[in-house]
Design a protein around this motif. Structure first.
Motif, PDB file in Angstrom:
ATOM      1  N   VAL A 411       0.846  -1.193   0.000  1.00 56.59           N
ATOM      2  CA  VAL A 411       0.000   0.000   0.000  1.00 56.59           C
ATOM      3  C   VAL A 411       0.878   1.239   0.000  1.00 56.59           C
ATOM      4  O   VAL A 411       1.809   1.357   0.789  1.00 56.59           O
ATOM      5  N   HIS A 412       0.578   2.173  -0.920  1.00 54.68           N
ATOM      6  CA  HIS A 412       1.378   3.391  -1.065  1.00 54.68           C
ATOM      7  C   HIS A 412       0.459   4.604  -1.120  1.00 54.68           C
ATOM      8  O   HIS A 412      -0.688   4.517  -1.568  1.00 54.68           O
ATOM      9  N   GLU A 413       0.993   5.760  -0.672  1.00 58.07           N
ATOM     10  CA  GLU A 413       0.241   7.002  -0.745  1.00 58.07           C
ATOM     11  C   GLU A 413       0.074   7.410  -2.200  1.00 58.07           C
ATOM     12  O   GLU A 413       0.983   7.245  -3.017  1.00 58.07           O
ATOM     13  N   TRP A 414      -1.103   7.970  -2.531  1.00 57.04           N
ATOM     14  CA  TRP A 414      -1.347   8.422  -3.893  1.00 57.04           C
ATOM     15  C   TRP A 414      -1.582   9.918  -3.896  1.00 57.04           C
ATOM     16  O   TRP A 414      -0.656  10.704  -3.836  1.00 57.04           O
ATOM     17  N   ARG A 415      -2.836  10.388  -3.891  1.00 57.63           N
ATOM     18  CA  ARG A 415      -3.139  11.813  -3.844  1.00 57.63           C
ATOM     19  C   ARG A 415      -4.514  12.012  -3.209  1.00 57.63           C
ATOM     20  O   ARG A 415      -5.316  11.082  -3.141  1.00 57.63           O
ATOM     21  N   ASP A 416      -4.764  13.239  -2.762  1.00 55.40           N
ATOM     22  CA  ASP A 416      -6.040  13.591  -2.139  1.00 55.40           C
ATOM     23  C   ASP A 416      -6.367  12.664  -0.965  1.00 55.40           C
ATOM     24  O   ASP A 416      -7.523  12.326  -0.724  1.00 55.40           O
ATOM     25  N   ARG A 419      -4.948   6.101  -1.188  1.00 55.73           N
ATOM     26  CA  ARG A 419      -3.784   5.211  -1.299  1.00 55.73           C
ATOM     27  C   ARG A 419      -4.073   4.142  -2.350  1.00 55.73           C
ATOM     28  O   ARG A 419      -5.228   3.834  -2.642  1.00 55.73           O
ATOM     29  N   PHE A 420      -2.993   3.624  -2.931  1.00 52.12           N
ATOM     30  CA  PHE A 420      -3.175   2.558  -3.909  1.00 52.12           C
ATOM     31  C   PHE A 420      -2.427   1.310  -3.459  1.00 52.12           C
ATOM     32  O   PHE A 420      -1.486   1.362  -2.664  1.00 52.12           O
ATOM     33  N   VAL A 421      -2.886   0.183  -3.990  1.00 55.88           N
ATOM     34  CA  VAL A 421      -2.276  -1.107  -3.694  1.00 55.88           C
ATOM     35  C   VAL A 421      -1.561  -1.593  -4.946  1.00 55.88           C
ATOM     36  O   VAL A 421      -2.170  -1.673  -6.025  1.00 55.88           O
ATOM     37  N   LEU A 427      -2.229  -2.042 -10.295  1.00 57.44           N
ATOM     38  CA  LEU A 427      -2.409  -0.978  -9.320  1.00 57.44           C
ATOM     39  C   LEU A 427      -3.896  -0.802  -9.053  1.00 57.44           C
ATOM     40  O   LEU A 427      -4.678  -0.619  -9.988  1.00 57.44           O
ATOM     41  N   TYR A 428      -4.290  -0.881  -7.800  1.00 58.66           N
ATOM     42  CA  TYR A 428      -5.685  -0.724  -7.425  1.00 58.66           C
ATOM     43  C   TYR A 428      -5.813   0.380  -6.388  1.00 58.66           C
ATOM     44  O   TYR A 428      -4.934   0.555  -5.535  1.00 58.66           O
ATOM     45  N   LEU A 429      -6.909   1.117  -6.458  1.00 61.38           N
ATOM     46  CA  LEU A 429      -7.219   2.062  -5.399  1.00 61.38           C
ATOM     47  C   LEU A 429      -7.603   1.255  -4.167  1.00 61.38           C
ATOM     48  O   LEU A 429      -8.384   0.316  -4.239  1.00 61.38           O
ATOM     49  N   LEU A 435      -8.757  -0.244 -11.277  1.00 58.87           N
ATOM     50  CA  LEU A 435      -7.376  -0.037 -11.700  1.00 58.87           C
ATOM     51  C   LEU A 435      -7.007   1.438 -11.596  1.00 58.87           C
ATOM     52  O   LEU A 435      -7.792   2.311 -11.957  1.00 58.87           O
ATOM     53  N   ALA A 436      -5.798   1.699 -11.115  1.00 62.82           N
ATOM     54  CA  ALA A 436      -5.336   3.081 -10.924  1.00 62.82           C
ATOM     55  C   ALA A 436      -4.287   3.480 -11.941  1.00 62.82           C
ATOM     56  O   ALA A 436      -3.666   4.526 -11.799  1.00 62.82           O
ATOM     57  N   GLY A 437      -4.064   2.680 -12.983  1.00 62.39           N
ATOM     58  CA  GLY A 437      -3.115   3.075 -14.026  1.00 62.39           C
ATOM     59  C   GLY A 437      -2.095   1.991 -14.321  1.00 62.39           C
ATOM     60  O   GLY A 437      -2.178   0.871 -13.827  1.00 62.39           O
ATOM     61  N   SER A 438      -1.113   2.361 -15.122  1.00 60.48           N
ATOM     62  CA  SER A 438      -0.076   1.427 -15.548  1.00 60.48           C
ATOM     63  C   SER A 438       1.222   1.710 -14.803  1.00 60.48           C
ATOM     64  O   SER A 438       1.569   2.864 -14.541  1.00 60.48           O
ATOM     65  N   VAL A 439       1.943   0.656 -14.472  1.00 56.95           N
ATOM     66  CA  VAL A 439       3.235   0.796 -13.816  1.00 56.95           C
ATOM     67  C   VAL A 439       4.285  -0.075 -14.509  1.00 56.95           C
ATOM     68  O   VAL A 439       5.405  -0.197 -14.042  1.00 56.95           O
ATOM     69  N   VAL A 440       3.929  -0.648 -15.647  1.00 56.29           N
ATOM     70  CA  VAL A 440       4.832  -1.544 -16.356  1.00 56.29           C
ATOM     71  C   VAL A 440       5.950  -0.736 -17.013  1.00 56.29           C
ATOM     72  O   VAL A 440       5.757   0.408 -17.426  1.00 56.29           O
ATOM     73  N   THR A 441       7.150  -1.310 -17.075  1.00 58.08           N
ATOM     74  CA  THR A 441       8.269  -0.665 -17.762  1.00 58.08           C
ATOM     75  C   THR A 441       8.304  -1.114 -19.222  1.00 58.08           C
ATOM     76  O   THR A 441       7.774  -2.172 -19.569  1.00 58.08           O
TER      77      THR A 441
END
Length: 518
Positions: A411-416, A419-421, A427-429, A435-441
């Motif tokens: 679990v990490h801080e996101w915004r407002d 937090r996202f997992v 990535l999940y809220l 889904l909260a977006g892409s994190v793939v390289t």
């Protein structure tokens, strides 16, 4: 370590060619000028051999990877500006310095839909940028605000607009100075760079967009179809007008339907389009009303709210608000009109008797982006698209600011205050399954792509190097191993993992414990 005469020879390596094949061949570069050399011509003109020889142990020496759609990385979001130019530049610098560990040597920072007054400032800051030992930021990709409300993804509804005054509407939003015909881009070191890249994603059915496309193309802008409900005829006309790219294929667009394949169908465009055969009729859809969702913007920082949910930028919303005004003239375009326009460009549309040969087409299919993380598009869909049109495939990350291969799951801080997992590349809220977006390289996208499609590693590399460079019209400088191109290189092992990265003839990152013999 430098070479006394500036010449370096990479040997015992595989080089990916522009057709996707891999060949065992040496490569010479001039580290002082930062360019790739023609070894024979250099030897006969300079009467010198490289003083430094690097044995790559059978690994792959590829052009550096190019990501043409990335929203942020390493804690920095290209779409967030808080009134401090220097802080924004530091964020750009952080991304440029760190992303080389993923094999990326060039990228096009992407802005999602913004409050109108922010565009001129942000686009000015996003002119080509690099510092020593960093990747090259090539320019900007403006994704919005001329997009379809019904396919907005995570774009803020109040900022989505039509273009009733055509080009003037675009200039009013982006700033006329950012859409001039030709620009000399000033780099951080004071040098001028003519490789400035400008990409605009817009929905062709939106009022005013279609008529603006030819002028954007004349000004050196790459126009991309995206966040759109365009029917087949409208999407086809957009390509005739000059559209060169499709933004994140499959995401934020209609599903493929056999009677009206819409934007996705451009990959399989038929020679019938430019024939004198009886045109096929394509129905026109009308608006679908729904409920709007309201974001909030504070202090120049774009903050998106979606009823307690956060969505991937590329995914569709569950709710559909009233759609952006549609230009009915463009939606009413007939297949017959399209055939007439295409026939004026020549080609061989008639029936023929040559076995195994496809009739020539005046219609040139656009390039298309794919996020190959195994989440945004199913592996079967990836393979289906690639099989339809391999030469048009471009791999992107569409990554958010939380892209960081060192970021641990949890679990990490996101915004407002949210937090996202993070679970691998997902990535999940927190508290939802959204889904909260892409994190793939991008290097992982290359490996995934080879596995999903069954293509060779060399063919997968092409989709992250030569194809994006060709789409942007910079293939003489980037994404290639041609003599005279920038010596932006990445060494990959035979499983596609990054060993080391070079930018303009200088080694800028090396994997810990890697064995490269110099």
């Amino acid at each position: 370590m430098t070479s006394p005469n500036g010449l370096i020879c990479f040997t015992n390596c595989l080089l990916p060619l522009e057709d996707g094949s891999l060949v065992e061949r040496d490569l010479w570069i001039d580290e002082r000028r930062g360019i790739i050399l023609d070894s024979q011509r250099t030897f006969f003109l300079r009467k010198e051999r490289p003083d430094r020889i690097i044995d790559l142990g059978g690994n792959i020496l590829s052009p550096g990877l190019i990501d043409i759609q990335i929203n942020g990385a390493y804690g920095f979001d290209f779409s967030v500006y808080e009134g401090d130019d220097e802080a924004y530049k530091e964020g750009m610098k952080t991304v440029a310095l760190k992303i080389v560990e993923t094999g990326v040597t060039s990228l096009v920072p992407t802005l999602i839909t913004q409050e109108k007054s922010l565009y001129p400032k942000l686009l000015h800051l996003l002119r080509p940028f690099s510092v020593p030992n960093s990747a090259n930021l090539l320019g900007w990709h403006a994704e919005g605000p001329f997009i379809q409300m019904a396919k907005r993804g995570a774009h803020a509804p109040p900022f989505i607009i039509p273009a009733p005054e055509r080009l003037k509407s675009f200039e009013d939003v982006y700033g006329a100075e950012n859409l001039v015909h030709a620009e000399d881009w000033m780099m951080e070191d004071g040098e001028t760079d003519r490789v400035g890249v400008r990409i605009i994603t817009a929905a062709p059915e939106i009022d005013g967009v279609m008529d603006t496309v030819p002028e954007l193309i004349k000004r050196g802008v790459v126009y991309s179809i995206g966040h759109s409900i365009a029917k087949t005829d409208t999407a086809t006309l957009a390509v005739i007008q000059g559209a060169r790219l499709i933004t994140h294929l499959f995401n934020a667009m209609p599903l493929l339907h056999h009677r009206d394949p819409s934007i996705i169908g451009l990959l399989g465009a038929s020679p019938h389009l430019s024939s004198a055969f009886t045109p096929l009729a394509t129905p026109v859809t009308t608006r679908t009303p729904g409920s709007p969702v309201h974001p909030v913007s504070r202090g120049g920082t774009l903050r998106l709210h979606h009823g307690g949910k956060a969505t991937s930028e590329a995914f569709d919303e569950h709710e559909t608000p009233p759609q952006t005004p549609v230009d009915r003239r463009e939606l009413a375009i007939s297949s017959e009109t399209i055939a007439q326009r295409l026939s004026q460009k020549g080609g061989r549309p008639e029936l023929h008797l040559d076995k195994g040969e496809t009739a020539d087409m005046a219609f040139e299919r656009p390039f298309y982006e794919m996020i190959v993380d195994g989440i945004h598009s199913h592996p079967n869909s990836v393979r289906l698209a690639y099989g339809a049109y391999p030469d048009g495939c471009i791999l992107i990350t569409d990554a958010m600011k939380i892209l960081d291969p060192h970021l641990k799951d949890g679990v990490h801080e996101w915004r407002d205050g949210k937090r996202f997992v993070k679970e691998g590349d997902k990535l999940y809220l927190e508290g939802t399954d959204t889904l909260a977006g892409s994190v793939v390289t991008l290097d992982k996208c290359v490996r995934n792509f080879s596995r999903f499609t069954g293509c060779s590693l060399g063919e997968a590399i092409k989709c992250a190097t030569y194809n994006p460079a060709k789409c942007l019209g910079i293939e003489n400088r980037k994404g290639t191993l041609r003599p005279g191109a920038d010596a932006d290189l990445v060494v990959l092992d035979r499983k596609g993992h990054v060993v080391c990265t070079w930018v303009k003839g200088k080694e800028v990152w090396t994997r810990s414990g890697s064995q490269v013999v110099a």
